[in-house]
Structure formats: structure tokens, C-alpha cells
Design a protein around this motif. Structure first.
Motif, PDB file in Angstrom:
ATOM      1  N   ALA A 116       0.845  -1.211   0.000  1.00  0.00           N
ATOM      2  CA  ALA A 116       0.000   0.000   0.000  1.00  0.00           C
ATOM      3  C   ALA A 116       0.878   1.257   0.000  1.00  0.00           C
ATOM      4  CB  ALA A 116      -0.900  -0.007   1.227  1.00  0.00           C
ATOM      5  N   PRO A 117       0.582   2.233  -0.867  1.00  0.00           N
ATOM      6  CA  PRO A 117       1.388   3.468  -0.875  1.00  0.00           C
ATOM      7  C   PRO A 117       1.400   4.135   0.497  1.00  0.00           C
ATOM      8  CG  PRO A 117      -0.137   3.412  -2.736  1.00  0.00           C
ATOM      9  CD  PRO A 117      -0.484   2.245  -1.868  1.00  0.00           C
ATOM     10  N   ARG A 118       2.550   4.736   0.832  1.00  0.00           N
ATOM     11  CA  ARG A 118       2.725   5.260   2.199  1.00  0.00           C
ATOM     12  C   ARG A 118       2.003   6.587   2.451  1.00  0.00           C
ATOM     13  NH1 ARG A 118       7.024   2.202   4.502  1.00  0.00           N
ATOM     14  NH2 ARG A 118       6.902   0.267   3.337  1.00  0.00           N
ATOM     15  N   ASN A 119       1.386   7.129   1.405  1.00  0.00           N
ATOM     16  CA  ASN A 119       0.639   8.375   1.644  1.00  0.00           C
ATOM     17  C   ASN A 119      -0.844   8.094   1.940  1.00  0.00           C
ATOM     18  OD1 ASN A 119       0.001   7.495  -0.881  1.00  0.00           O
ATOM     19  ND2 ASN A 119       0.078   9.498  -1.853  1.00  0.00           N
ATOM     20  N   ASN A 150       7.689   1.038  11.372  1.00  0.00           N
ATOM     21  CA  ASN A 150       8.061   0.999   9.958  1.00  0.00           C
ATOM     22  C   ASN A 150       7.045   1.646   9.031  1.00  0.00           C
ATOM     23  OD1 ASN A 150      10.428  -0.233  10.519  1.00  0.00           O
ATOM     24  ND2 ASN A 150       9.622  -2.315  10.241  1.00  0.00           N
ATOM     25  N   PHE A 151       5.835   1.815   9.515  1.00  0.00           N
ATOM     26  CA  PHE A 151       4.784   2.364   8.647  1.00  0.00           C
ATOM     27  C   PHE A 151       4.174   3.599   9.305  1.00  0.00           C
ATOM     28  CE2 PHE A 151       5.252  -2.094   7.696  1.00  0.00           C
ATOM     29  CZ  PHE A 151       5.364  -2.085   6.315  1.00  0.00           C
ATOM     30  N   LYS A 152       4.646   4.763   8.881  1.00  0.00           N
ATOM     31  CA  LYS A 152       4.204   6.023   9.512  1.00  0.00           C
ATOM     32  C   LYS A 152       2.787   6.393   9.083  1.00  0.00           C
ATOM     33  CE  LYS A 152       8.152   6.600  11.523  1.00  0.00           C
ATOM     34  NZ  LYS A 152       8.251   5.958  12.819  1.00  0.00           N
ATOM     35  N   ASN A 153       2.211   5.591   8.182  1.00  0.00           N
ATOM     36  CA  ASN A 153       0.838   5.859   7.722  1.00  0.00           C
ATOM     37  C   ASN A 153      -0.205   5.035   8.486  1.00  0.00           C
ATOM     38  OD1 ASN A 153       2.062   3.600   6.517  1.00  0.00           O
ATOM     39  ND2 ASN A 153       0.621   3.578   4.811  1.00  0.00           N
ATOM     40  N   ILE A 155     -14.788   6.432  26.160  1.00  0.00           N
ATOM     41  CA  ILE A 155     -13.351   6.734  26.079  1.00  0.00           C
ATOM     42  C   ILE A 155     -12.614   5.668  25.249  1.00  0.00           C
ATOM     43  CG2 ILE A 155     -12.919   5.754  28.412  1.00  0.00           C
ATOM     44  CD1 ILE A 155     -10.664   8.026  28.573  1.00  0.00           C
ATOM     45  N   GLY A 156     -11.837   6.161  24.315  1.00  0.00           N
ATOM     46  CA  GLY A 156     -11.021   5.287  23.466  1.00  0.00           C
ATOM     47  C   GLY A 156      -9.749   6.041  23.111  1.00  0.00           C
ATOM     48  N   TYR A 157      -8.812   5.373  22.430  1.00  0.00           N
ATOM     49  CA  TYR A 157      -7.562   6.066  22.117  1.00  0.00           C
ATOM     50  C   TYR A 157      -6.977   5.594  20.794  1.00  0.00           C
ATOM     51  CZ  TYR A 157      -5.605   1.817  24.259  1.00  0.00           C
ATOM     52  OH  TYR A 157      -5.312   0.510  24.568  1.00  0.00           O
ATOM     53  N   GLY A 158      -6.071   6.424  20.285  1.00  0.00           N
ATOM     54  CA  GLY A 158      -5.385   6.094  19.038  1.00  0.00           C
ATOM     55  C   GLY A 158      -3.886   6.157  19.269  1.00  0.00           C
ATOM     56  N   ILE A 159      -3.145   5.338  18.504  1.00  0.00           N
ATOM     57  CA  ILE A 159      -1.692   5.323  18.595  1.00  0.00           C
ATOM     58  C   ILE A 159      -1.173   5.468  17.162  1.00  0.00           C
ATOM     59  CG2 ILE A 159       0.314   4.087  19.597  1.00  0.00           C
ATOM     60  CD1 ILE A 159      -2.624   2.222  20.261  1.00  0.00           C
ATOM     61  N   ALA A 160      -0.285   6.431  16.946  1.00  0.00           N
ATOM     62  CA  ALA A 160       0.207   6.673  15.577  1.00  0.00           C
ATOM     63  C   ALA A 160       1.464   7.518  15.629  1.00  0.00           C
ATOM     64  CB  ALA A 160      -0.861   7.389  14.753  1.00  0.00           C
ATOM     65  N   SER A 161       2.003   7.808  14.442  1.00  0.00           N
ATOM     66  CA  SER A 161       3.183   8.678  14.363  1.00  0.00           C
ATOM     67  C   SER A 161       2.801  10.065  14.889  1.00  0.00           C
ATOM     68  CB  SER A 161       3.636   8.793  12.910  1.00  0.00           C
ATOM     69  OG  SER A 161       2.615   9.446  12.170  1.00  0.00           O
ATOM     70  N   LYS A 162       3.838  10.803  15.302  1.00  0.00           N
ATOM     71  CA  LYS A 162       3.622  12.136  15.871  1.00  0.00           C
ATOM     72  C   LYS A 162       2.865  13.031  14.875  1.00  0.00           C
ATOM     73  CE  LYS A 162       6.427  15.583  18.174  1.00  0.00           C
ATOM     74  NZ  LYS A 162       7.418  16.438  17.572  1.00  0.00           N
ATOM     75  N   LYS A 163       3.175  12.866  13.614  1.00  0.00           N
ATOM     76  CA  LYS A 163       2.554  13.702  12.576  1.00  0.00           C
ATOM     77  C   LYS A 163       1.045  13.464  12.491  1.00  0.00           C
ATOM     78  CE  LYS A 163       4.437  15.524   8.467  1.00  0.00           C
ATOM     79  NZ  LYS A 163       5.158  15.334   7.262  1.00  0.00           N
ATOM     80  N   ILE A 164       0.662  12.192  12.525  1.00  0.00           N
ATOM     81  CA  ILE A 164      -0.779  11.875  12.461  1.00  0.00           C
ATOM     82  C   ILE A 164      -1.468  12.403  13.716  1.00  0.00           C
ATOM     83  CG2 ILE A 164      -2.495  10.019  12.450  1.00  0.00           C
ATOM     84  CD1 ILE A 164      -0.649   8.343  10.748  1.00  0.00           C
ATOM     85  N   ILE A 165      -0.837  12.181  14.855  1.00  0.00           N
ATOM     86  CA  ILE A 165      -1.449  12.625  16.120  1.00  0.00           C
ATOM     87  C   ILE A 165      -1.635  14.143  16.107  1.00  0.00           C
ATOM     88  CG2 ILE A 165      -1.114  12.798  18.649  1.00  0.00           C
ATOM     89  CD1 ILE A 165      -1.754   9.910  17.680  1.00  0.00           C
TER      90      ILE A 165
END
Ligand SMILES: Cc1ncc(COP(=O)(O)O)c(C=O)c1O
Length: 382
Positions: free
Chosen positions: A184-187, A214-217, A235-245
Motif C-alpha cells: 500500500a502506498p505510504r501516503n 516501519n509504517f508512519k501511515n 473513552i477510546g484512544y489512538g496510537i500513531a506517528s507524531k505527525k498523524i497525532i
């Protein structure tokens, strides 16, 4: 002259979310003393005792706004998940985070690839933003990751993955998703919705967090609504790269998570044994229900979550309504395109028993008796 109010055209075809029927409403409509709800994949047990105690104490501080940054909870979650607090976002349920992602990422004409049937919120938030839903049918009740890859084009912005999938309870495997992520494309944002993560047993199950490095997307979503028994607090949460957050933080309402929810989640994370206990209860309920379905000759989809999709070979809406009159709330399969199935949440032992008795009454199914020749009679409804 009266003029009609004009709303955005994107919302014209949106359907109002139809939740599982509330217990109080069903009690009053059918004049029932006892009603059980096996419709919304909630935990059948209350919040942990220590959580309840903590909330009782905290309520006296409700004159203050909650912590906008969920500082204490994020510290605790970071430790629990072995991630950094900068990689976390907390929402008013994981549904809110789904909506915030759509708000931050989708503009009119952008496409989202969505497994079908799956969690009803994915198409809703896509259409809300003027995005285009690209449905990819499940194959044998499971995500078809290859077909999802085939549907990617220049307009694809988001891919929703639901693991375990609601309403089927099925999972996709590590090997499948690793191949998928590589291709899958990384964008393109890839959302791993892991609302039922804590219930899974299968060791082929991928933990979405393992791919964040390895996958910042990738963004992984989890919730306190299920095994932690905090659905009512949201209440729920998300975990992702700093940019997405950071992108999600820009579109988040201030004070979106109330103080009791933050505290309840923080305290609940302390009690890992209780999570294990509830998982065990879920397994026991699952085993009981499987045995009952087998003896009634009913086909079901083996589940990795706290709900089961069962094929009654009978109109799902009718079954839903008949069970409702007996004080048993389930989800009719027709809302997912399964016209002869129902989806039921695994309840307490007494709720599961009541459900099976109700099912036998409304669907007239009886336990199969092995015939003298040793061949089971055909599964049937009378
Ligand atoms: C797949 C899936 N994702 C997300 C959610 C929403 O959970 P929350 O209560 O955290 O908004 C649900 C709730 O049923 C669900 O089934």
C-alpha cells in the motif's frame, strides 16, 4: 416567505445511527420486568470495583473542566503499550477518533476503502466529509486484503481495517497484513480498528502497534468500551506517528474526554488480572453458545471477539422482533446485509442461557438427536 433551511448536501443521504435498543425502552414498550441486552457488544459486567470507587470520589471535582491533554492517562497508557505519549490521542470513544481522522484527512472526492459489512461508522464519516466510499465485500466473512489493494487509486486517502471485524468476529492474519502494508502506498492512512483487541486468542493475530515503527501511515484504535466495561463513559484512544497525532489534535474539540472517563480508564489499566478474568468469562460463554448452536444445528461464524454472528436461516428482522418481545435484545443481521443472521453479544452465563431458551421458543429449533444409525438428523427449524 418561509425558506427551507439548507443543510450540506453531503448529509442528505446519511442515515441516523440506529443503536441497539436501550433496555429501559424495551421494558416499557413490552411491559417486561427483565430485559437483557446482547446487542451492542458491551461488556456484560460492570466497571472494575476499584474504578467505581475512584469515580465516586472524583465526582466532587466536577466543577472543573477535565484535563484537556489527558496527561495522567497518557502517561499510564504509554507505559502499558510501551509507546511515547506523543504518539497517543484520546477520544470520546474510539468512534470520535475515527471521525476526527476523517475530518483531518478527507476532502470532497477523496476515496476511502472500506470492508463490507463492517463497522457502520466508516462509511458514515467518509460521506460526511464528501468522500467516496469504495466498498470491498468480505470473502467468507473475512477481509479481502488483496482486493482492497486492487481498489487503491490516486484518490485513495484512507483504508479502514477492522480486526476483529464487527459484525463477523473474524480476523486477518499477520502474514496477510504485512504483505498488504508493504504494497500500500505510504501516503494512504491505514486505520487498524482494534476495538476487540483484548479478546483475541489466535496467535496469527497482528498487533497493529508492531507496525507503527516501519509504517508512519498506520493508526491503531482501541477502546475502553469493551473488555474494560466503560462504554457508558465514552473513552477510546489512538496510537500513531507524531505527525498523524498532531493532525488529529488540530481538529479535536477542547475537553473532549470527560474527567470521570479519564480517571476510570487510568485506574482500570492497573487491573490486568481483571481483564484476563473477563476474557476467560467470554471464552466460557463462547464455548457454551457454540455447543448450543451445534446441538441446534445452527451455523455460526467462529469469533475472536465478544459477539457471534449466527445464521438462523430465518428472517433476521422477524427473529429480532420475536426475541424483543421476550425481553432479549440482539442485532438483526439485515442491517449488515445478512438477512437470515443475527449478531449477539456474549453475555453472562444466565443471559446466554436465557437467549438460547428464547431462541428455541421463537425459532422453534430443537436439539439434534443422533439417530440410531449414528447419522445426525438434518438441521432444521420446525
Ligand atoms: C469495530 C468497532 N470500532 C469502534 C467501536 C466504537 O467504540 P467506542 O465505544 O470506543 O466508540 C465499536 C463499537 O461497537 C466497534 O465495533
Amino acid at each position: 416567505m418561509d425558506k427551507a433551511i439548507l443543510f450540506r448536501e453531503e448529509i442528505e443521504d446519511l442515515k441516523i445511527y440506529e443503536p441497539g435498543r436501550p433496555i429501559s425502552e424495551v421494558k416499557s414498550e413490552f411491559r417486561l420486568e427483565e430485559v437483557i441486552k446482547l446487542a451492542s457488544n458491551e461488556c456484560p459486567y460492570p466497571p472494575f470495583p476499584e474504578t467505581i470507587e475512584a469515580i465516586k470520589e472524583d465526582i466532587s471535582e466536577a466543577n472543573r473542566y477535565p484535563d484537556n491533554g489527558c496527561f495522567v492517562l497518557k502517561e499510564k497508557l504509554a507505559e502499558h503499550l510501551n509507546v511515547k505519549t506523543q504518539n497517543l490521542v484520546v477520544g470520546n470513544g474510539s468512534s470520535e477518533i475515527l471521525r476526527l481522522i476523517a475530518l483531518a484527512a478527507l476532502k470532497p472526492g477523496d476515496e476511502a476503502i472500506i470492508p463490507h459489512p463492517s463497522f457502520i461508522v466508516y462509511p458514515t464519516i467518509t460521506k460526511l466529509m464528501g468522500g467516496v466510499e469504495r466498498k470491498v465485500p468480505l470473502e467468507n466473512y473475512r477481509h479481502s486484503l488483496n482486493e482492497m489493494l486492487n481498489r487503491i487509486n490516486d484518490k485513495t486517502k484512507i483504508i479502514f481495517l477492522c480486526n476483529p471485524n464487527n459484525p463477523t468476529g473474524t480476523i486477518f492474519y499477520k502474514s496477510e497484513v504485512e504483505n498488504f502494508l508493504d504494497k500500500a502506498p505510504r501516503n494512504i492512512l491505514v486505520i487498524f480498528d482494534e476495538a476487540y483487541f483484548e479478546y483475541v486468542n489466535d496467535n496469527r493475530y497482528p498487533n497493529g502497534i508492531d507496525y507503527l515503527k516501519n509504517f508512519k501511515n498506520v493508526i491503531v484504535l482501541r477502546t475502553f468500551s469493551k473488555i474494560y466495561g466503560l462504554a457508558g463513559l465514552r473513552i477510546g484512544y489512538g496510537i500513531a506517528s507524531k505527525k498523524i497525532i498532531e493532525a488529529i489534535e488540530k481538529v479535536r474539540e477542547p475537553f473532549n474526554v470527560n474527567m470521570l472517563a479519564q480517571l476510570a480508564a487510568t485506574v482500570s489499566l492497573e487491573y490486568k488480572d481483571e481483564v484476563e478474568r473477563r476474557k476467560k468469562f467470554n471464552e466460557e460463554g463462547k464455548t457454551y453458545l457454540y455447543q448450543q448452536f451445534e446441538s441446534l444445528g445452527l451455523e455460526y461464524v467462529p469469533t475472536e471477539a465478544n459477539f457471534i454472528l449466527v445464521d438462523l436461516k430465518r428472517d433476521s428482522r422477524k427473529t429480532f422482533e420475536d426475541l424483543l418481545k421476550l425481553g432479549i435484545i440482539v442485532r438483526p443481521g439485515d442491517i449488515f446485509g445478512y438477512n437470515t443472521h443475527i449478531r449477539l453479544t456474549i453475555g453472562t452465563p444466565s443471559e446466554n442461557k436465557k437467549f438460547i431458551e428464547g431462541l428455541q421458543r421463537v425459532a422453534g429449533c430443537r436439539s439434534q438427536v443422533t439417530s440410531r444409525t449414528g447419522v445426525s438428523p438434518v438441521k432444521k427449524f420446525q
